[in-house]
Scaffold this active site. Sequence first.
Site, mmCIF file in Angstrom:
data_model
loop_
_atom_site.group_PDB
_atom_site.id
_atom_site.type_symbol
_atom_site.label_atom_id
_atom_site.label_comp_id
_atom_site.label_asym_id
_atom_site.label_seq_id
_atom_site.Cartn_x
_atom_site.Cartn_y
_atom_site.Cartn_z
ATOM 1 C CG ASP A 98 33.271 -14.752 32.132
ATOM 2 O OD1 ASP A 98 33.374 -15.738 32.891
ATOM 3 O OD2 ASP A 98 33.940 -14.150 31.757
ATOM 4 C CG ASP A 199 38.731 -14.648 29.927
ATOM 5 O OD1 ASP A 199 38.616 -15.276 30.639
ATOM 6 O OD2 ASP A 199 39.155 -15.068 28.720
ATOM 7 C CD GLU A 256 41.127 -14.355 34.331
ATOM 8 O OE1 GLU A 256 40.514 -13.903 32.924
ATOM 9 O OE2 GLU A 256 40.478 -14.826 34.551
ATOM 10 C CG HIS A 329 36.360 -20.595 36.637
ATOM 11 N ND1 HIS A 329 35.964 -19.215 37.267
ATOM 12 C CD2 HIS A 329 36.417 -20.472 35.407
ATOM 13 C CE1 HIS A 329 36.382 -18.582 35.458
ATOM 14 N NE2 HIS A 329 37.132 -19.089 35.179
ATOM 15 C CG ASP A 330 40.843 -19.904 35.912
ATOM 16 O OD1 ASP A 330 40.670 -18.441 35.895
ATOM 17 O OD2 ASP A 330 39.856 -21.068 35.117
#
Length: 560
Positions: A98, A199, A256, A329-330
């Site tokens: 990430d 991210d 993302e 995870h969100d």
Amino acid sequence: MEKTWWKESVVYQIYPRSFHDSNGDGIGDIKGITDKLDYLSDLGVDVIWLSPVYESPNDDNGYDISDYYGIMDEFGTIEDWEELLDQIHHRGMKLIMDLVVNHSSDEHMWFQEAKKSKDNTYRDYYIWHEGKNGKEPNNWKSSFSGSAWEYDENTKEYYLHLFSKKQPDLNWENPKLREEIYNMMKWWLDKGIDGFRMDVINFISKVPGFPDGAEKAGEKYVSGGKLFRNGPRIHEFLQEMNKEVLTNYDVMTVGEMPGVNVEEAKKYTDYQRKELQMVFTFEHMDLDSGTGGKWDLKPLELTDLKENISKWQTGLHGTGWNSLYWNNHDQPRIVSRFGNDKEFWSESAKMLGTFLHMLQGTPYIYQGEEIGMTNVRFDSIDDYEDIEIRNMYYEKVIEGNEDHDKVMESIYVKGRDNARTPFQWNSQPAGGFTKGEPWIRVNPNYKEINAEKAVADENSIYHYYRKLIKLRKQHPIIVYGDYHLILPDHDKIYAYMRTLENEKLLVITNFSEENVPFKQPENVDFKPKELIIGNYNTEEKGDPTSFTLKPYEARVYKGV
Ligand code: TEU
Ligand code: CA
């Protein structure tokens, strides 16, 4: 169409804090992941996306990095990480890390220096602004409630933080900062990783001058999204990153991108533009949100999903490439969100998996999705750990006097902690995640839903996901075929065709808990030959062009 390993891969996302704890401190760690790699290679996934494991004070569970070159103590050492990478490669899998470079932690050395004085060497690694009329420089809100600006008493200026105040935004206008990032990326790539998930990477170019966002009645702070998403220099920055770093490695990249649309995604993923290979869109994840954003609950309309998925499938066909995901995870757990985690738990989880994995793109499986983990309902707000949830609750209920039960219901439906309860390995205490006290409560249904039980049951969601992954390897049409929606107006059945040369697939899914008659439309030129997968034990009898779909039934026919 160019054939590549990352188009043919299935990716598995690990949120390390909640995956598996090897030393009994209640926190998942790197050694715990290494211990479970056989489970992942048995599942059949090709790539592991590891959420951040770098040094961090965990204000946002690792998405606030204080040392990009160090491993968070709670997760282990760099030697543990090197062993993990080695063991992943030994099993023929790949690892993507990430990359969180829109912001750092305020405990990063750069920020600790930058806030010392206005002329500090590192000052311009971040975004500082004078206040306006004794207030913040503009009216942007943070994703985690409140203003996106924090005042620094010492130097009498504000700094920008689109997320928590412990996550100051990095200043990508500064070429020295960009060079630091590129050097760090090369350091990790030279250790042998196979790519990055980036991210909020479409936030790194902000509109100069930081103008106010559009006023909204009754809102003190408003979304500045139009002023920092897909900003003026974003393509320049990504092409520079590609030229300086990525082009020198055989890597996979996925950006993302909250707020990205298909037109922009065509630019980001067009391989001739040498930017990224894939993006994560949020559009399909916003279809059950009202005008008030994610906490403003609205039921999903299947026709909205059809319109959105079809736009992305056809929009990127031949030019770019889709990422395919229901969970991360969100996001809340998909079986609870668009499926039915009670009476039709297994059928609907399998249907949702079938729908996604038969599309064109690279599928992402989030830890626990493959065993049908569900949302959770903690009675007390104190059981929730996520900064987004806690700040929202405080702002709405404590400060805003909104109704506690209504806000808790929105947390039950949309809260990020739904995805962050510990992975349920078995029916031992804490679901086998830890021998200690878990950092966040385990979902009470771990005795019924766990990996040990799933692996032992040949009809489990786990074994169904293994079949879906295998099919993708056996049938190039699933990866490279084009997409065509049928029955566009049906409000319960989502059906689509895939075609590649003279091969065809027909994917039929029932998104409802009712028995629904299906009749292949006259204008659909398809002769079904073989049922290659289905989530009910459907015998081959009967007319495959006209039958009744059971609740949440999915069928995939191969034919001509
Ligand atoms: O998420 C970005 C993001 O937009 C989400 O935070 C989303 O807006 C929010 O979760 C509402 O659903 C990335 C990471 O995935 C997230 O975990 C981090 O909190 C965030 O960036 C900041 O790094
Ligand atoms: Ca641990």
